[in-house]
Design an enzyme around this catalytic site. Structure first.
Site, PDB file in Angstrom:
ATOM      1  N   HIS A   1       0.893  -1.080  -0.265  1.00 47.85           N
ATOM      2  CA  HIS A   1      -0.005  -0.042   0.019  1.00 47.85           C
ATOM      3  C   HIS A   1       1.075   1.174  -0.008  1.00 47.85           C
ATOM      4  O   HIS A   1       1.606   1.324  -0.811  1.00 47.85           O
ATOM      5  CB  HIS A   1      -0.851  -0.126   1.279  1.00 47.85           C
TER       6      HIS A   1
ATOM      7  N   HIS B   1      -1.707  -2.287 -10.000  1.00 46.84           N
ATOM      8  CA  HIS B   1      -2.571  -1.622  -9.001  1.00 46.84           C
ATOM      9  C   HIS B   1      -3.563  -2.689  -8.984  1.00 46.84           C
ATOM     10  O   HIS B   1      -4.090  -3.225 -10.012  1.00 46.84           O
ATOM     11  CB  HIS B   1      -2.865  -0.345  -9.350  1.00 46.84           C
TER      12      HIS B   1
ATOM     13  N   ASP C   1       3.187   5.880  -6.836  1.00 45.14           N
ATOM     14  CA  ASP C   1       4.296   5.637  -5.935  1.00 45.14           C
ATOM     15  C   ASP C   1       5.378   5.659  -6.718  1.00 45.14           C
ATOM     16  O   ASP C   1       6.590   5.786  -6.271  1.00 45.14           O
ATOM     17  CB  ASP C   1       4.228   4.492  -5.261  1.00 45.14           C
TER      18      ASP C   1
HETATM   19  N1  CMC Z   1       5.797  -7.179 -10.313  1.00 41.33           N
HETATM   20  C1  CMC Z   1       5.748  -8.358 -11.040  1.00 41.33           C
HETATM   21  N2  CMC Z   1       4.689  -9.101 -11.050  1.00 41.33           N
HETATM   22  C2  CMC Z   1       3.681  -8.438 -10.530  1.00 41.33           C
HETATM   23  C3  CMC Z   1       3.520  -7.027  -9.895  1.00 41.33           C
HETATM   24  C4  CMC Z   1       4.615  -6.464  -9.906  1.00 41.33           C
HETATM   25  N3  CMC Z   1       4.829  -5.290  -9.397  1.00 41.33           N
HETATM   26  N4  CMC Z   1       2.274  -6.922  -9.524  1.00 41.33           N
HETATM   27  C5  CMC Z   1       1.252  -7.850  -9.817  1.00 41.33           C
HETATM   28  N5  CMC Z   1       2.078  -8.677 -10.531  1.00 41.33           N
HETATM   29  C6  CMC Z   1       1.854 -10.022 -10.855  1.00 41.33           C
HETATM   30  C7  CMC Z   1       1.458 -11.308  -9.938  1.00 41.33           C
HETATM   31  O1  CMC Z   1       2.444 -11.840  -9.697  1.00 41.33           O
HETATM   32  C8  CMC Z   1       0.345 -11.661 -10.394  1.00 41.33           C
HETATM   33  O2  CMC Z   1       0.477 -12.766 -11.519  1.00 41.33           O
HETATM   34  P1  CMC Z   1      -0.014 -14.202 -11.603  1.00 41.33           P
HETATM   35  O3  CMC Z   1      -1.472 -13.751 -12.260  1.00 41.33           O
HETATM   36  O4  CMC Z   1       0.863 -14.811 -12.794  1.00 41.33           O
HETATM   37  O5  CMC Z   1      -0.001 -15.029 -10.427  1.00 41.33           O
HETATM   38  C9  CMC Z   1      -0.358 -10.806 -11.455  1.00 41.33           C
HETATM   39  O6  CMC Z   1       0.543  -9.683 -11.842  1.00 41.33           O
HETATM   40  C10 CMC Z   1      -1.748 -10.123 -10.467  1.00 41.33           C
HETATM   41  O7  CMC Z   1      -1.165  -9.670  -9.214  1.00 41.33           O
HETATM   42  P2  CMC Z   1      -2.111  -9.553  -8.006  1.00 41.33           P
HETATM   43  O8  CMC Z   1      -1.112  -9.679  -6.683  1.00 41.33           O
HETATM   44  O9  CMC Z   1      -3.066 -10.754  -8.003  1.00 41.33           O
HETATM   45  O10 CMC Z   1      -2.894  -8.348  -7.990  1.00 41.33           O
HETATM   46  P3  CMC Z   1      -3.316  -7.455  -6.838  1.00 41.33           P
HETATM   47  O11 CMC Z   1      -4.285  -6.392  -7.557  1.00 41.33           O
HETATM   48  O12 CMC Z   1      -3.620  -8.319  -5.792  1.00 41.33           O
HETATM   49  O13 CMC Z   1      -1.937  -6.653  -6.426  1.00 41.33           O
HETATM   50  C11 CMC Z   1      -0.374  -4.821  -6.033  1.00 41.33           C
HETATM   51  C12 CMC Z   1      -1.935  -5.336  -6.781  1.00 41.33           C
HETATM   52  C13 CMC Z   1      -0.378  -3.174  -6.005  1.00 41.33           C
HETATM   53  C14 CMC Z   1      -0.558  -5.137  -4.531  1.00 41.33           C
HETATM   54  C15 CMC Z   1       0.550  -5.523  -6.838  1.00 41.33           C
HETATM   55  O14 CMC Z   1       0.607  -5.113  -8.116  1.00 41.33           O
HETATM   56  C16 CMC Z   1       2.085  -5.244  -6.216  1.00 41.33           C
HETATM   57  O15 CMC Z   1       2.278  -5.917  -5.260  1.00 41.33           O
HETATM   58  N6  CMC Z   1       2.519  -4.076  -6.658  1.00 41.33           N
HETATM   59  C17 CMC Z   1       3.881  -3.825  -6.188  1.00 41.33           C
HETATM   60  C18 CMC Z   1       3.751  -2.929  -4.852  1.00 41.33           C
HETATM   61  C19 CMC Z   1       3.019  -1.423  -5.496  1.00 41.33           C
HETATM   62  O16 CMC Z   1       3.608  -0.826  -6.119  1.00 41.33           O
HETATM   63  N7  CMC Z   1       2.029  -1.043  -4.425  1.00 41.33           N
HETATM   64  C20 CMC Z   1       1.659   0.188  -4.746  1.00 41.33           C
HETATM   65  C21 CMC Z   1       0.157   0.191  -5.078  1.00 41.33           C
HETATM   66  S1  CMC Z   1      -0.478   1.946  -5.541  1.00 41.33           S
HETATM   67  C22 CMC Z   1      -0.404   2.948  -4.119  1.00 41.33           C
HETATM   68  C23 CMC Z   1      -1.904   2.769  -3.405  1.00 41.33           C
HETATM   69  O17 CMC Z   1      -2.748   2.805  -3.902  1.00 41.33           O
HETATM   70  O18 CMC Z   1      -1.600   2.282  -2.180  1.00 41.33           O
END
Ligand code: CMC
Length: 431
Positions: free
Chosen positions: A268, A309, A367
């Site tokens: 987050h 995201h 971010d």
């Molecule tokens: N790098 C590599 N792979 C990724 C990333 C990433 N940053 N983010 C998602 N993936 C992949 C993940 O491994 C999954 O692959 P698969 O379907 O093959 O298992 C797929 O993309 C979907 O990921 P998810 O975790 O199911 O997606 P989510 O919607 O639950 O997570 C997230 C969203 C923001 C937590 C995630 O994209 C992440 O961890 N990003 C990096 C951390 C980050 O930058 N967070 C800031 C968010 S913006 C600020 C805010 O609003 O708080």
């Protein structure tokens, strides 16, 4: 309660009842099926991470993740970023309308007059280790505000809620800057009421009592945009934490402390700090491919921080504005050649072109760019999430206030229990 539409949903449970469920239609966004009656029929729904659950009814912020739309009280974030200011957006989020010129002036003056913190609160800081993370300090001191401002703790009194809102918006930059000054062993700077919200924050961060600090207007404008772009984001983890905490009747300062705690995690608000740590770990452009490969490797938990995201699956509209601001700041400071920023730019290009990121719709988020700007301004990485918290404070308050303005229930999710069935206690000598 919202008015049910003419649409009905039906759910049939094998060997169980068939239930007709009301469907609500908001002004924007998908239809919402009301499942609250399922419990009376002995069933719960299962939705880990609340990906399909609307936890409340709200009029504050709308996001269309597919189209990259973010509206505050109906106004697009791009227009607010271009024409408005963080404090004007604060007014909009809390009161629902843009202020008139007189209302704006009065609101800004009110916030300016609440920026000082109780002198005794300063002693809290000396209880922390000098190397304490500023988010740890912020969680503590914001929670502690409830011990200082007894006249704004009655959550059922609208006036109390309003004063608490003024105090939190006004004092957060002061508390944040104090946590930085404490970490570097410099004296705390008192706020200055003649400066704007962002200018005052930079003054308290970088000024010292021995000389005048001239605030660079380009940096102050970038700082204000960072606050504004982080101001609200509907029912994200920290806002939901604030609502959940508030639903028990907890006081506003305790609720915001809960929001700060939820924001801290790297998935987050902690992401902006994690972005810079990742860039430092990569260290050299020659290692970018190695890290990109790791991010794509299913066996490796590493993710590219600042990409992806939960809601935006096309682009993050805040990131577009932040990118322009980042370019302005880097130009102003002559930092185009900074090695870390060069790594960031290459990473951004690779991720925007690489199939893995394109197919999974993993775009740079707000971010990614805010981390770059803050680093360029000279703000240490450990302060990044603190700055996110300063900006998001108004969103937390607006949602908390909205919740208290109508009847609500204490938040109490249920579960799918998968533990042991009932069993008898076994004495120690028989285990
Ligand atoms: N790098 C590599 N792979 C990724 C990333 C990433 N940053 N983010 C998602 N993936 C992949 C993940 O491994 C999954 O692959 P698969 O379907 O093959 O298992 C797929 O993309 C979907 O990921 P998810 O975790 O199911 O997606 P989510 O919607 O639950 O997570 C997230 C969203 C923001 C937590 C995630 O994209 C992440 O961890 N990003 C990096 C951390 C980050 O930058 N967070 C800031 C968010 S913006 C600020 C805010 O609003 O708080």
């Amino acid at each position: 309660m919202p008015e049910p539409s003419n649409i009905k949903a039906t759910i049939t449970i094998e060997n169980g009842p068939t239930l007709e469920l009301p469907v609500y239609q908001g002004t924007l966004g998908p239809d919402v099926v009301d499942i609250s009656n399922l419990t009376a029929n002995g069933r719960f729904t299962f939705d880990p991470g609340f990906v399909s659950t609307a936890s409340c009814e709200s009029q504050i912020t709308f996001i269309d993740g597919g189209k990259g739309v973010l509206l505050h009280r109906g106004y697009p974030i791009e227009q607010l970023a271009k024409h408005s200011s963080h404090l004007e957006a604060c007014y909009l989020l809390i009161y629902g309308e843009l202020p008139t010129a007189a209302e704006k002036e009065e609101f800004e003056a009110t916030i300016a007059r609440h920026t000082m913190v109780h002198e005794q609160l300063r002693t809290f800081y000396s209880g922390f280790r000098r190397d304490a993370h500023p988010m740890a300090i912020l969680c503590g001191v914001v929670g502690a505000l409830s011990a200082f401002y007894h006249d704004s703790l009655d959550v059922s009194d609208e006036k109390h809620r309003e004063i608490a809102a003024f105090r939190l918006i006004a004092k957060m930059p002061t508390l944040a800057a104090m946590s930085y000054k404490f970490s570097i062993g410099q004296p705390f700077m008192y706020p200055r009421n003649d400066l704007s919200y962002a200018e005052n924050f930079l003054h308290m961060m970088f000024g010292n009592p021995c000389e005048d600090y001239k605030v660079n207007p380009v940096l102050a404008s970038a700082m204000d945009k960072i606050f504004l772009l982080h101001a609200d984001h509907e029912q994200n983890a920290s806002t939901s934490a604030v609502r959940l905490t508030g639903s028990s009747g907890a006081n506003p300062f305790a609720c915001i402390a809960a929001g700060i705690a939820a924001l801290w995690g790297p998935s987050h608000g902690g992401a902006n700090e994690a972005v810079l740590e990742m860039l430092e770990e990569i260290g050299d452009e020659s290692r970018i491919d190695e890290f990109v490969a790791r991010a794509k490797d299913k066996e490796d938990p590493f993710r590219l921080m600042g990409f992806g995201h939960r809601v935006y699956k096309n682009f993050d509209p805040r990131a577009k504005v932040m990118k322009e601001t980042a370019d302005e700041v880097l130009k102003e400071l002559g930092l185009d050649d900074d090695p870390l920023l060069k790594i960031a730019k290459r990473l951004e290009k690779i991720a925007l072109e690489d199939n893995y990121f394109v197919e999974k719709k993993l775009y740079p988020n707000v971010d990614f760019y805010s981390g770059i700007i803050l680093k360029a301004i000279g703000i240490p990485t450990s302060m990044f999430t603190v700055i996110f918290a300063v900006g998001r404070t108004v969103g937390w308050i607006a949602h908390w206030h909205e919740m208290h303005s109508a009847p609500f229930k204490i938040g109490r999710p249920r579960q799918l229990y998968n533990g042991h069935k009932q069993r008898d206690y076994v004495p120690t000598d028989k285990r």
